[in-house]
Design a protein around this motif. Sequence first.
Motif, PDB file in Angstrom:
ATOM      1  N   GLY A  41      -2.868  15.484 -24.618  1.00 19.76           N
ATOM      2  CA  GLY A  41      -3.656  15.382 -23.398  1.00 19.76           C
ATOM      3  C   GLY A  41      -3.602  16.658 -22.601  1.00 19.76           C
ATOM      4  O   GLY A  41      -4.223  17.649 -22.954  1.00 19.76           O
ATOM      5  N   SER A  42      -2.845  16.676 -21.523  1.00 19.99           N
ATOM      6  CA  SER A  42      -2.763  17.827 -20.630  1.00 19.99           C
ATOM      7  C   SER A  42      -1.351  18.389 -20.648  1.00 19.99           C
ATOM      8  O   SER A  42      -0.372  17.655 -20.548  1.00 19.99           O
ATOM      9  CB  SER A  42      -3.135  17.406 -19.202  1.00 19.99           C
ATOM     10  OG  SER A  42      -2.951  18.471 -18.319  1.00 19.99           O
ATOM     11  N   LEU A  43      -1.241  19.697 -20.751  1.00 24.06           N
ATOM     12  CA  LEU A  43       0.069  20.325 -20.879  1.00 24.06           C
ATOM     13  C   LEU A  43       0.954  20.168 -19.650  1.00 24.06           C
ATOM     14  O   LEU A  43       2.161  20.371 -19.730  1.00 24.06           O
ATOM     15  CB  LEU A  43      -0.114  21.822 -21.168  1.00 24.06           C
ATOM     16  CG  LEU A  43      -0.009  22.231 -22.639  1.00 24.06           C
ATOM     17  CD1 LEU A  43      -0.439  23.669 -22.817  1.00 24.06           C
ATOM     18  CD2 LEU A  43       1.406  22.050 -23.143  1.00 24.06           C
ATOM     19  N   ASP A  44       0.380  19.780 -18.513  1.00 23.89           N
ATOM     20  CA  ASP A  44       1.233  19.657 -17.326  1.00 23.89           C
ATOM     21  C   ASP A  44       2.248  18.536 -17.467  1.00 23.89           C
ATOM     22  O   ASP A  44       3.190  18.451 -16.677  1.00 23.89           O
ATOM     23  CB  ASP A  44       0.393  19.483 -16.051  1.00 23.89           C
ATOM     24  CG  ASP A  44      -0.488  18.247 -16.078  1.00 23.89           C
ATOM     25  OD1 ASP A  44      -0.373  17.449 -17.038  1.00 23.89           O
ATOM     26  OD2 ASP A  44      -1.301  18.079 -15.145  1.00 23.89           O
ATOM     27  N   CYS A 104       3.353  29.972 -10.794  1.00 26.44           N
ATOM     28  CA  CYS A 104       2.528  29.315 -11.807  1.00 26.44           C
ATOM     29  C   CYS A 104       1.592  28.305 -11.171  1.00 26.44           C
ATOM     30  O   CYS A 104       1.918  27.686 -10.172  1.00 26.44           O
ATOM     31  CB  CYS A 104       3.415  28.590 -12.822  1.00 26.44           C
ATOM     32  SG  CYS A 104       4.498  29.679 -13.746  1.00 26.44           S
ATOM     33  N   ARG A 105       0.424  28.165 -11.780  1.00 25.96           N
ATOM     34  CA  ARG A 105      -0.465  27.070 -11.439  1.00 25.96           C
ATOM     35  C   ARG A 105      -0.427  26.080 -12.591  1.00 25.96           C
ATOM     36  O   ARG A 105       0.054  26.368 -13.676  1.00 25.96           O
ATOM     37  CB  ARG A 105      -1.899  27.595 -11.232  1.00 25.96           C
ATOM     38  CG  ARG A 105      -2.020  28.593 -10.103  1.00 25.96           C
ATOM     39  CD  ARG A 105      -3.470  28.717  -9.657  1.00 25.96           C
ATOM     40  NE  ARG A 105      -4.359  29.046 -10.734  1.00 25.96           N
ATOM     41  CZ  ARG A 105      -4.673  30.303 -11.084  1.00 25.96           C
ATOM     42  NH1 ARG A 105      -4.123  31.313 -10.453  1.00 25.96           N
ATOM     43  NH2 ARG A 105      -5.519  30.522 -12.070  1.00 25.96           N
ATOM     44  N   SER A 106      -0.975  24.904 -12.377  1.00 29.93           N
ATOM     45  CA  SER A 106      -0.923  23.873 -13.411  1.00 29.93           C
ATOM     46  C   SER A 106      -1.900  24.188 -14.527  1.00 29.93           C
ATOM     47  O   SER A 106      -2.858  24.909 -14.351  1.00 29.93           O
ATOM     48  CB  SER A 106      -1.265  22.506 -12.815  1.00 29.93           C
ATOM     49  OG  SER A 106      -2.573  22.523 -12.311  1.00 29.93           O
ATOM     50  N   PHE A 107      -1.619  23.635 -15.690  1.00 26.07           N
ATOM     51  CA  PHE A 107      -2.499  23.796 -16.833  1.00 26.07           C
ATOM     52  C   PHE A 107      -3.830  23.112 -16.565  1.00 26.07           C
ATOM     53  O   PHE A 107      -3.908  22.135 -15.844  1.00 26.07           O
ATOM     54  CB  PHE A 107      -1.881  23.167 -18.088  1.00 26.07           C
ATOM     55  CG  PHE A 107      -0.943  24.084 -18.782  1.00 26.07           C
ATOM     56  CD1 PHE A 107      -1.366  24.838 -19.845  1.00 26.07           C
ATOM     57  CD2 PHE A 107       0.355  24.225 -18.351  1.00 26.07           C
ATOM     58  CE1 PHE A 107      -0.510  25.687 -20.497  1.00 26.07           C
ATOM     59  CE2 PHE A 107       1.225  25.068 -18.992  1.00 26.07           C
ATOM     60  CZ  PHE A 107       0.792  25.806 -20.070  1.00 26.07           C
TER      61      PHE A 107
END
Length: 374
Positions: A198-201, A359-362
Amino acid sequence: MASKENGLINVACPLCASDRGRLLFTGGDRLLGRGGLFGVTECRECGFRFTSPRPTREGMLHYYPRSYGPYQGFSNFGAGLSVNRSSVFSRLKNDLKHAILCRRYRYRFSSATMGLRPLQGLPQFVVARAERLAGWVFERRNPRIPVYQGHGRALDIGCGNGNYMMFLKGLGWDTTGFDVTDNLAEPVRKAGIPIFTGSLDVLQHQEGSFDLITMWHVLEHLYDPAADLRLVRRLLADGGTLLIEVPNSDSITARLFRADWFPWDLPRHLNHFTPANLRRMLEESGFRVKPITHFCKTTLPNTLRYWLESRNRGGLLGPLDREDRWCRWIRRLGHPLQWCRSGETIFATATQLETAPECRSFGMPGKRAVPRTE
């Protein structure tokens, strides 16, 4: 700033955020034929090339069906390291691999696993020179083998069918995988290797956990690669290593064949790197980058196929439509390009800087991930 038109989206430069770009050419999905017309744009400020217009994040999922190549064709990635006792030459090669993996890469194998060690009876200076030459060749033929870190944790981002994860597990790594969707081959599923989808975050709770992170032909697929790299840096443990491999859009073949170059792979490839801007993006994301190397991997047969198709010369495609000796010889024509530092594939090794940007979120398509270990 992004603008939307006809279901596609125009984006600013992923490297410098400038919205001043010039369209180089347009093209469709020539690999899978799933529709759409997309553009390769070059930033007027920094020269970075990227796909714009492109599908939305959610729309990108349409271009990754289960039939997509990296999800298919599971094989033993490490077959070249296995024992072959059929000849003295095979045993000699196996013995050299044993020495290289143990002395240069810090792996530990039993002699029963790695061969009969015929070098033991030779003079020491012969053995030393043979190992030095074999090590030089081995490192260039096997860039994806990492230095062992003693049961370290490895994360393979873009793990596909899990082929590489199984290889790392066999070398002693504690392996985890991530991909947008779960397409693991059955042997990987049975091995119980955990995968996040899904999403790397979803991996943010594992910051500082991985000694090795690999991204094999992944960075060119990411919607916001700079932000993603900053978060990847946070996932690395102290002293951890990031290994990246991407196509080189500044290669001789890319410049010669232009829109017919196979690795443009529109619209799946959203970012088209050169050695210079790959280094810049990594450094601005908080990494120290070792010298970038070029490799002999070439897509020349596929590029020639596109070139002939675009000129209505389909009748000449015969030898290129099957993996026979002619196709293999054509592929070898691209190998010398690595020696003039214009290979189609570039490889980067990066480590953390002591201080790095926030860092910002993926931003990868898909729902929030749930780990799967089935």
